[in-house]
Scaffold this active site. Sequence first.
Site, PDB file in Angstrom:
ATOM      1  N   ASP A 196       7.679  26.710  -5.588  1.00 20.92           N
ATOM      2  CA  ASP A 196       6.926  26.189  -6.729  1.00 20.92           C
ATOM      3  C   ASP A 196       6.794  27.296  -7.784  1.00 20.92           C
ATOM      4  O   ASP A 196       6.073  28.274  -7.582  1.00 20.92           O
ATOM      5  CB  ASP A 196       5.533  25.732  -6.246  1.00 20.92           C
ATOM      6  CG  ASP A 196       4.620  25.379  -7.403  1.00 20.92           C
ATOM      7  OD1 ASP A 196       3.394  25.338  -7.174  1.00 20.92           O
ATOM      8  OD2 ASP A 196       5.121  25.162  -8.518  1.00 20.92           O
ATOM      9  N   ASN A 229       5.756  26.980 -11.043  1.00 22.23           N
ATOM     10  CA  ASN A 229       4.693  26.857 -12.061  1.00 22.23           C
ATOM     11  C   ASN A 229       3.343  26.533 -11.427  1.00 22.23           C
ATOM     12  O   ASN A 229       2.443  26.042 -12.088  1.00 22.23           O
ATOM     13  CB  ASN A 229       5.076  25.771 -13.081  1.00 22.23           C
ATOM     14  CG  ASN A 229       5.180  24.406 -12.424  1.00 22.23           C
ATOM     15  OD1 ASN A 229       5.293  24.329 -11.184  1.00 22.23           O
ATOM     16  ND2 ASN A 229       5.112  23.351 -13.204  1.00 22.23           N
ATOM     17  N   ASP A 244       1.900  24.283  -9.477  1.00 22.20           N
ATOM     18  CA  ASP A 244       1.200  22.987  -9.445  1.00 22.20           C
ATOM     19  C   ASP A 244       1.241  22.418  -8.035  1.00 22.20           C
ATOM     20  O   ASP A 244       0.901  21.262  -7.811  1.00 22.20           O
ATOM     21  CB  ASP A 244       1.849  21.999 -10.434  1.00 22.20           C
ATOM     22  CG  ASP A 244       3.314  21.743 -10.096  1.00 22.20           C
ATOM     23  OD1 ASP A 244       3.958  20.928 -10.785  1.00 22.20           O
ATOM     24  OD2 ASP A 244       3.830  22.340  -9.116  1.00 22.20           O
ATOM     25  N   ASP A 296      10.043  23.040  -7.362  1.00 20.61           N
ATOM     26  CA  ASP A 296      10.730  22.593  -8.583  1.00 20.61           C
ATOM     27  C   ASP A 296      12.066  23.321  -8.770  1.00 20.61           C
ATOM     28  O   ASP A 296      12.378  24.270  -8.042  1.00 20.61           O
ATOM     29  CB  ASP A 296       9.824  22.823  -9.800  1.00 20.61           C
ATOM     30  CG  ASP A 296       9.164  24.202  -9.761  1.00 20.61           C
ATOM     31  OD1 ASP A 296       7.923  24.258  -9.730  1.00 20.61           O
ATOM     32  OD2 ASP A 296       9.911  25.196  -9.689  1.00 20.61           O
ATOM     33  N   ASP A 335      22.199  14.233  -4.356  1.00 20.78           N
ATOM     34  CA  ASP A 335      21.959  13.161  -3.400  1.00 20.78           C
ATOM     35  C   ASP A 335      22.145  11.831  -4.144  1.00 20.78           C
ATOM     36  O   ASP A 335      21.496  11.608  -5.173  1.00 20.78           O
ATOM     37  CB  ASP A 335      20.513  13.277  -2.864  1.00 20.78           C
ATOM     38  CG  ASP A 335      20.383  12.729  -1.453  1.00 20.78           C
ATOM     39  OD1 ASP A 335      19.764  13.416  -0.605  1.00 20.78           O
ATOM     40  OD2 ASP A 335      20.915  11.632  -1.206  1.00 20.78           O
ATOM     41  N   ASP A 349      23.519   8.791   0.338  1.00 15.93           N
ATOM     42  CA  ASP A 349      22.442   8.203   1.131  1.00 15.93           C
ATOM     43  C   ASP A 349      22.858   6.829   1.659  1.00 15.93           C
ATOM     44  O   ASP A 349      23.385   6.013   0.899  1.00 15.93           O
ATOM     45  CB  ASP A 349      21.223   8.039   0.199  1.00 15.93           C
ATOM     46  CG  ASP A 349      19.962   7.686   0.942  1.00 15.93           C
ATOM     47  OD1 ASP A 349      19.574   8.461   1.824  1.00 15.93           O
ATOM     48  OD2 ASP A 349      19.375   6.642   0.627  1.00 15.93           O
ATOM     49  N   GLU A 389      25.961   9.647   4.519  1.00 15.23           N
ATOM     50  CA  GLU A 389      25.010   9.453   5.623  1.00 15.23           C
ATOM     51  C   GLU A 389      25.281   8.078   6.202  1.00 15.23           C
ATOM     52  O   GLU A 389      25.140   7.079   5.493  1.00 15.23           O
ATOM     53  CB  GLU A 389      23.564   9.544   5.101  1.00 15.23           C
ATOM     54  CG  GLU A 389      22.558   9.402   6.212  1.00 15.23           C
ATOM     55  CD  GLU A 389      21.205   8.907   5.741  1.00 15.23           C
ATOM     56  OE1 GLU A 389      21.161   8.142   4.760  1.00 15.23           O
ATOM     57  OE2 GLU A 389      20.194   9.278   6.331  1.00 15.23           O
ATOM     58  N   HIS A 421      15.913  16.631   6.323  1.00 18.24           N
ATOM     59  CA  HIS A 421      14.562  16.267   5.892  1.00 18.24           C
ATOM     60  C   HIS A 421      14.018  15.058   6.634  1.00 18.24           C
ATOM     61  O   HIS A 421      12.856  14.677   6.462  1.00 18.24           O
ATOM     62  CB  HIS A 421      14.591  15.986   4.383  1.00 18.24           C
ATOM     63  CG  HIS A 421      15.479  14.835   4.062  1.00 18.24           C
ATOM     64  ND1 HIS A 421      16.852  14.846   4.259  1.00 18.24           N
ATOM     65  CD2 HIS A 421      15.191  13.598   3.629  1.00 18.24           C
ATOM     66  CE1 HIS A 421      17.356  13.691   3.940  1.00 18.24           C
ATOM     67  NE2 HIS A 421      16.375  12.904   3.552  1.00 18.24           N
ATOM     68  N   ASP A 422      14.880  14.422   7.453  1.00 16.81           N
ATOM     69  CA  ASP A 422      14.446  13.255   8.233  1.00 16.81           C
ATOM     70  C   ASP A 422      14.245  13.598   9.704  1.00 16.81           C
ATOM     71  O   ASP A 422      13.832  12.720  10.475  1.00 16.81           O
ATOM     72  CB  ASP A 422      15.513  12.148   8.182  1.00 16.81           C
ATOM     73  CG  ASP A 422      15.646  11.509   6.826  1.00 16.81           C
ATOM     74  OD1 ASP A 422      16.734  10.988   6.510  1.00 16.81           O
ATOM     75  OD2 ASP A 422      14.657  11.543   6.057  1.00 16.81           O
TER      76      ASP A 422
END
Length: 564
Positions: free
Chosen positions: A20, A22, A24, A28, A97, A204, A260, A336-337
């Site tokens: 990150d 910035n 928040d 990013d 992706d 995907d 995928e 990520h899954d």
Amino acid sequence: MADFWKKSVVYQIYPKSFKDSNNDGIGDLRGIIEKLDYLQELGVDIIWLNPVYASPQADNGYDISDYFSIYPPFGTLDDMKQLLQESHRRGIKVMMDLVVNHTSDEHIWFKESRKSRDNPYRDFYIWRDARGYDDNRKPIPPNNWGSFFSGSAWEWDENTEQFYLHLFSKNQPDLNWENDLVRRKIYDMMNWWMQMGVDGWRIDTCNLYSKQTAFLDFPSRDGEKYVISPMYARGPRIHEFLREMNREVFSRYDCVTVGEAPFTTAEEAIIYTAPGERKLNMIFTFEHMEIDSAPGSMNGKWDIAKLNLPRLKKVFEKWQKTLYKKGWNSLYWNNHDQPRIVSRWGDDGQYRVKSAKMLACILHLMQGTPFIYQGEEIGMTNCRYNLEDYNDIEIHNAYREIVQEQKTMTHDEFMEAVHKKGRDNARTPFQWDDSENAGFSSARPWLKVNPRYKEINAEKDRKSPDSIYYWYQKLIRLRKEMEIITEGDFNLLFPDDEDIFAYMRTFEDERLIVVGNFSGKTREIELDGQLDVYEILLKNYDERLSISNRITVKPWEVFALYRG
Ligand code: TEU
Ligand code: CA
């Protein structure tokens, strides 16, 4: 360069959780740019970015509302252009992706489509009448198709009094790929990104686009109200569509593609990845990732079975042998899954470093293109949060269906399953150092940081020559230096052994023997052959390894022997 991806290693970045810039609390694009030197030093050749397009984030970016702009908290198109430029300057390619089985329900196409039955965009999505109405005048879905995110794959639209199809969440309406204009717009969008300098695509659910257009019920088991069928991945036109995508986009660039492909078998993978098929370079299989799901359970992935190593080895052997000289494998443990592999099938306690190295070595010395998921290279582990701490729609929908509605698991049983298999295990912020929030952000992150960040972080690994980070750096380098790794064949050793995963690679006169102990037990093995001519290429124990035909393999030990 033809087939550059065969000697490449891909690093998967989940932007929301990487860095990150910035403060928040959300990762990013500029944060990724800040960390490109880290990736260049690791030695990765390609970055795969999870979706960065405009999205309401119902499924963390897999619900796209505008394919031509960036999700504002991630940054701007200029940031994306700079990321491409800075990556290319370092010799790193970038894959985007591609999520085009469905859009977000906030995409302008769907907003139009749902306005009226005769709207020009109506046929961009899949609308069907109710099968009928129940005693309370509630509309009945057209068939028994189930959503991957629990419940029916059909959502009723009161305004136009029809159902729309969504194989994932109701916020992710499926696009109608039978509509030529839909496909045209998708290819135009892809070419727009390729013209910007994108080097390839992770596609995907690449095999779900073509539906069984009769929309008949799938056969169901007793008590199974909604069916998630492998027939989702066997639509009549899927290969036609992928060949068309290749012709309209990929064939025009020197690009890399990985699809995928849930439900796909090794035999079918040849039809997706054989060069002559002119479709994809490789696919992600799910078969090895389903080894620890209790077969046929109504609770799906949440019903966890103990790892059966002989079954896992046979799956890898099948994919290695079936695709050899015919197609190409991707190689992954994490994404990520999936939960973190060192917690799932390694030992994330006292043997965390050794077992992470063992898992990496077993995977990277096979034939195929390895994918490293952010944090895997420093042995990040699963987390154990309370239900309300999780962000993932899959977890929350499954909890509602399994614990609250079907009551086939208790709260505690389900939470135990989430701690083992929940997707958010992979999505906790990257652990850069031992400062607040692991150096990911100085603001409260969108998802809690794994409390083990003080012990497990990149800064600590980069200060320690024996770290997992440097082990991955060496594996990545070996892939470029040793043809046997990319070209050799594969023969499984000790197929029925429940602790040892071992194989032999052969390429001309070269031999590579890899032995890994998937257990905390000390084991004896007998290796055939004249071992005194082998050198030790890699080992994860400091102690001297005496090479003989009878070898003692220590807990979570891995070694690779090479003969030139
Ligand atoms: O995943 C497709 C898919 O099959 C997964 O939903 C898988 O079944 C599930 O995650 C196992 O737990 C892709 C993306 O990788 C995933 O993140 C998205 O949620 C999904 O498609 C919808 O786009
Ligand atoms: Ca940010």
